[in-house]
Design a protein around this motif. Structure first.
Motif, short mmCIF file in Angstrom:
data_model
loop_
_atom_site.label_atom_id
_atom_site.label_comp_id
_atom_site.label_asym_id
_atom_site.label_seq_id
_atom_site.Cartn_x
_atom_site.Cartn_y
_atom_site.Cartn_z
N ARG A 30 2.22 -6.69 0.51
CA ARG A 30 0.89 -5.44 0.40
C ARG A 30 0.07 -5.06 0.98
N ASP A 31 -0.50 -5.74 1.92
CA ASP A 31 -1.12 -5.61 3.43
C ASP A 31 0.03 -4.97 4.43
N GLY A 34 0.14 -1.26 3.00
CA GLY A 34 -0.96 -0.30 2.73
C GLY A 34 -2.09 -0.17 3.95
N ASP A 35 -2.00 -1.00 4.99
CA ASP A 35 -1.33 -0.63 6.68
C ASP A 35 -0.93 0.80 6.59
N ALA A 38 -1.88 3.60 4.72
CA ALA A 38 -3.30 4.47 4.37
C ALA A 38 -3.44 5.08 5.45
N HIS A 57 0.15 -2.85 -4.92
CA HIS A 57 0.26 -2.34 -3.87
C HIS A 57 -0.59 -0.84 -3.93
N SER A 60 -4.06 -1.53 -2.27
CA SER A 60 -4.04 -2.22 -1.74
C SER A 60 -4.26 -1.04 -0.52
N VAL A 61 -3.65 -0.15 -0.97
CA VAL A 61 -3.98 1.03 -0.70
C VAL A 61 -5.27 1.88 -0.77
N CYS A 62 -5.37 2.25 -1.92
CA CYS A 62 -6.44 2.75 -2.47
C CYS A 62 -8.14 2.33 -1.89
N ARG A 64 -8.14 0.62 0.57
CA ARG A 64 -7.94 1.32 2.11
C ARG A 64 -8.35 2.49 2.15
#
Length: 219
Positions: A30-31, A34-35, A38, A57, A60-62, A64
């Motif tokens: 997820r990181d 997400g990175d 984003a 997931h 993780s994006v939201c 960021r």
């Protein structure tokens, strides 16, 4: 190896805290997802995610990108409840999850106006018709010059395919003849026919790829 082990596919081993589900494979990727996402999404993007699973997931994006508007979905009611529970606790920019089953005719009726379509670890554990439905719907669901389609998962790349992904492909097909790790060339051809340019290819952990499709520039 892929970040989804065979035991984590379909009936994934999940831990639960109230309605929230925790996925081992999501925890591993997820990181990284997400990175990357984003940094790709345009400002104030409206995003439709197909097959949102536990919802980790999306969170993780939201987290960021608090400016985005994220629409999760899943055909599974337990997964939708998990997504909604995660949103209520940790991601106010996630909308209530939609019951979308891409094998049902008219699944995308009334949907549209998105800037991005996201699909993570889905097309290899679904019939090929699901990938076809995503590509076909991308013609009308997504608008704007900065729009994109983001697909994450393992892929077959001819002689360059990781041995673990070949093993994973055999394992999936032994469980369901309609499943399997998809050839990247087939996926790219499918989206090219729907008006998308050749994707940017990002290598991800555990021999997975992120494929980022953008609109083909007019001649």
């Amino acid at each position: 190896m892929t970040d989804q082990s065979p035991s984590e596919i379909a009936l994934e081993s999940r831990q639960a805290k109230a309605a929230r589900l925790f996925s081992p494979s999501a925890a591993r990727n997820r990181d990284a997802i997400g990175d990357l996402l984003a940094g790709l999404l345009p400002p104030s993007a409206r995003v439709l995610e197909i097959g949102s699973g536990t919802g980790e997931h999306a969170v993780s994006v939201c987290q960021r990108r608090p400016d985005i508007d994220w629409q999760p979905s899943d055909p599974d009611a337990v997964s939708r409840a998990s997504q909604n529970a995660w949103a209520a606790e940790m991601a106010p920019n996630m909308r209530p999850s939609l019951d979308l089953d891409l094998t049902r005719p008219g699944w995308n009726a009334g949907l549209g106006g998105f800037d991005a379509l996201v699909c993570l670890n889905v097309i290899h554990i679904a019939p090929w018709a699901v990938a076809e439905a995503i590509a076909a719907a991308s013609r009308t669901l997504i608008a704007g010059d900065d729009s994109l389609v983001y697909l994450y998962g393992p892929y077959l790349e001819g002689a360059a395919t990781a041995p673990s992904n070949l093993d994973f492909d055999r394992s999936l097909k032994s469980r369901n003849a309609q499943w399997g790790v998809r050839a990247r060339s087939d996926v790219e051809a499918l989206f090219a026919a729907a008006g998308w340019a050749a994707p940017d290819r990002h290598e991800m952990p555990a021999n997975n790829l992120s494929l980022v499709f953008r609109r083909r520039s007019p001649l």
